[in-house]
Design a protein around this motif. Structure first.
Motif, short mmCIF file in Angstrom:
data_model
loop_
_atom_site.label_atom_id
_atom_site.label_comp_id
_atom_site.label_asym_id
_atom_site.label_seq_id
_atom_site.Cartn_x
_atom_site.Cartn_y
_atom_site.Cartn_z
N GLU A 170 0.85 -1.21 0.00
CA GLU A 170 0.00 0.00 0.00
C GLU A 170 0.88 1.26 0.00
O GLU A 170 0.62 2.22 -0.73
CB GLU A 170 -0.90 0.03 1.24
N ILE A 171 1.91 1.25 0.86
CA ILE A 171 2.81 2.41 0.95
C ILE A 171 3.53 2.59 -0.38
O ILE A 171 3.61 3.71 -0.92
CB ILE A 171 3.85 2.22 2.10
N ASP A 172 4.04 1.49 -0.89
CA ASP A 172 4.84 1.55 -2.13
C ASP A 172 4.02 2.10 -3.30
O ASP A 172 4.55 2.80 -4.17
CB ASP A 172 5.36 0.15 -2.45
N ALA A 173 2.72 1.81 -3.30
CA ALA A 173 1.86 2.22 -4.42
C ALA A 173 1.37 3.66 -4.28
O ALA A 173 0.87 4.25 -5.23
CB ALA A 173 0.66 1.27 -4.51
N ALA A 174 1.53 4.23 -3.08
CA ALA A 174 0.92 5.55 -2.82
C ALA A 174 1.82 6.70 -3.31
O ALA A 174 3.02 6.69 -3.04
CB ALA A 174 0.65 5.70 -1.33
N PHE A 179 8.14 3.66 0.67
CA PHE A 179 8.28 2.53 1.58
C PHE A 179 9.76 2.41 1.97
O PHE A 179 10.63 2.26 1.12
CB PHE A 179 7.82 1.23 0.91
N ASP A 180 10.04 2.51 3.28
CA ASP A 180 11.43 2.51 3.73
C ASP A 180 11.84 1.24 4.48
O ASP A 180 13.03 1.03 4.71
CB ASP A 180 11.68 3.72 4.65
N GLN A 207 11.51 -11.09 -2.16
CA GLN A 207 10.70 -11.92 -3.07
C GLN A 207 9.70 -11.09 -3.86
O GLN A 207 9.39 -11.39 -5.00
CB GLN A 207 9.95 -12.99 -2.25
N ASP A 208 9.21 -10.00 -3.23
CA ASP A 208 8.18 -9.17 -3.87
C ASP A 208 8.76 -7.99 -4.65
O ASP A 208 8.02 -7.14 -5.14
CB ASP A 208 7.22 -8.60 -2.81
N GLY A 209 10.09 -7.90 -4.70
CA GLY A 209 10.72 -6.79 -5.43
C GLY A 209 10.66 -5.45 -4.72
O GLY A 209 10.78 -4.40 -5.34
N LEU A 210 10.46 -5.47 -3.38
CA LEU A 210 10.51 -4.22 -2.60
C LEU A 210 11.84 -4.16 -1.87
O LEU A 210 12.42 -5.19 -1.55
CB LEU A 210 9.39 -4.19 -1.55
#
Length: 367
Positions: A170-174, A179-180, A207-210
């Protein structure tokens, strides 16, 4: 010879002995002990390759925060926006607010604070994220957000890696948010479990690319257990600057490491074993942390501060030790952080000698 801490070097002892001149109850902080505690915290972080971000809710005083920064802290941690505002007003420019910020009023203040300092905050639910996103979508600089994890205190924080990752995405998409990484505060003796939780979340990010660039843990009780670990990048500690009875009981420090004490006067001696002092729950804290009693009476190992009324502290002594009316006692409270927030002023000392009166600038900063 340890380097001089510039921020504290102007705070010099006067010829006056504080026990002789202070009216009671008075909160006294020994700067010689503070300096030793500050160096110890900085050394532990440095030795383990961790960024140190001390929590200022313990002292709420900008000059002490500046001393922490001078010894290598990357920034500070505040629990509330009003605390952070006091620190930023004093010239501190890198702040983590380790608390879910909820509601328009607070979010507007957070946004305006972000224009004056490098700011990071936390979230543990997508509702918290959407509030942040609404206020930062058009910000010039993104607001860094850590996902808070529950470290066993059953307070705030995502309780599973699945829940944590949902918030991370959610953070990454906003827009306006970055996202830290993750933040956790381990419950006592849950240190290992907290590290495992951080490690699991870090792996899930890979795994999720973050990218979880910050993996933040903390707590004074565990500070000396911290070791270089790939799953921790940042350490937060608050109480270490003063220490208190809870940390003595935990075995983390000795009474000699406690910089803060409450000076109180005996106002009544109703029985041969009992004395009443003028410091009650409005000067000491009623926090128990699973212990019995409300403090350590310096120089009286067997004395028990067994009860507190608002303005009375009830102490039981061995018969031969019971003090007289008018005698002064020094009490190390169970929890120093609460005591800081009970008074407008504390008194700095060096050993037996008074340095001076010091405003607790962020006292009452709870919004």
């Amino acid at each position: 010879e340890a380097m001089v801490i510039e921020a504290l070097s102007q705070l010099i002892a006067t010829p006056q002995k504080w026990r002789d001149v202070l009216d009671t109850p008075a909160v006294v902080v020994d700067l010689d002990v503070v300096e030793k505690n500050l160096r110890r915290g900085a050394d532990v972080a440095w030795a383990n390759g961790l960024e140190f971000r001390p929590h200022i809710k313990t002292h709420k005083i900008p000059v002490l925060a500046k001393a922490q920064l001078e010894l290598g802290a990357v920034g500070i941690t505040a629990q509330k926006i009003s605390e952070a505002e006091v620190m930023v007003d004093a010239g501190i420019t890198d702040v983590l607010i380790s608390y879910n910020i909820v509601g328009d009023q607070k979010l507007r203040r957070l946004r305006s604070l972000s224009e004056r300092a490098k700011l990071r905050t936390v979230a543990d639910h997508k509702t918290v994220v959407s509030g942040l996103a609404e206020h930062f979508h058009d910000a010039k600089t993104e607001c860094g957000v850590l996902v808070e994890l529950d470290g066993g205190l059953n307070r705030c924080g995502a309780t599973t890696a699945d829940a944590a990752m949902e918030v991370a995405h959610e953070i990454d998409a906003a827009h306006g948010l970055r996202f830290d990484g993750f933040m956790i505060y381990p419950a006592p003796n849950k240190w290992k479990k907290a590290l495992d939780f951080l490690a699991e979340c870090k792996l899930r990010c890979t795994q999720d690319g973050l990218r979880a660039r910050v993996l933040s843990t903390g707590g004074t009780p565990d500070m000396l257990n911290v070791m270089a670990d790939d799953n921790v990048t940042e350490y937060r500690a608050g109480s270490y600057i003063y220490n208190d009875r809870s940390l003595v009981e935990f075995g983390a420090v000795s009474a000699a490491d406690c910089a803060l004490s409450v000076l109180a006067t005996v106002v009544s001696t109703p029985t041969e074993r009992r004395a009443v002092v003028d410091a009650g729950s409005k000067s000491l804290t009623s926090d128990l942390f699973g212990m019995e009693d409300f403090g350590i009476v310096k120089g009286h190992a067997e004395a028990r501060v067994f009860a507190l009324s608002e303005e009375h502290g009830h102490i039981e002594f061995p018969v031969r030790e019971r003090p007289l009316i008018g005698d002064k006692l020094e009490i190390i409270p169970n929890h120093a952080c609460v005591v800081s927030n009970l008074v407008d002023y504390i008194y700095f000392a060096r050993g037996d000698y008074l340095v001076g009166k010091q405003a607790v600038d962020a006292r009452g900063a709870v919004t």
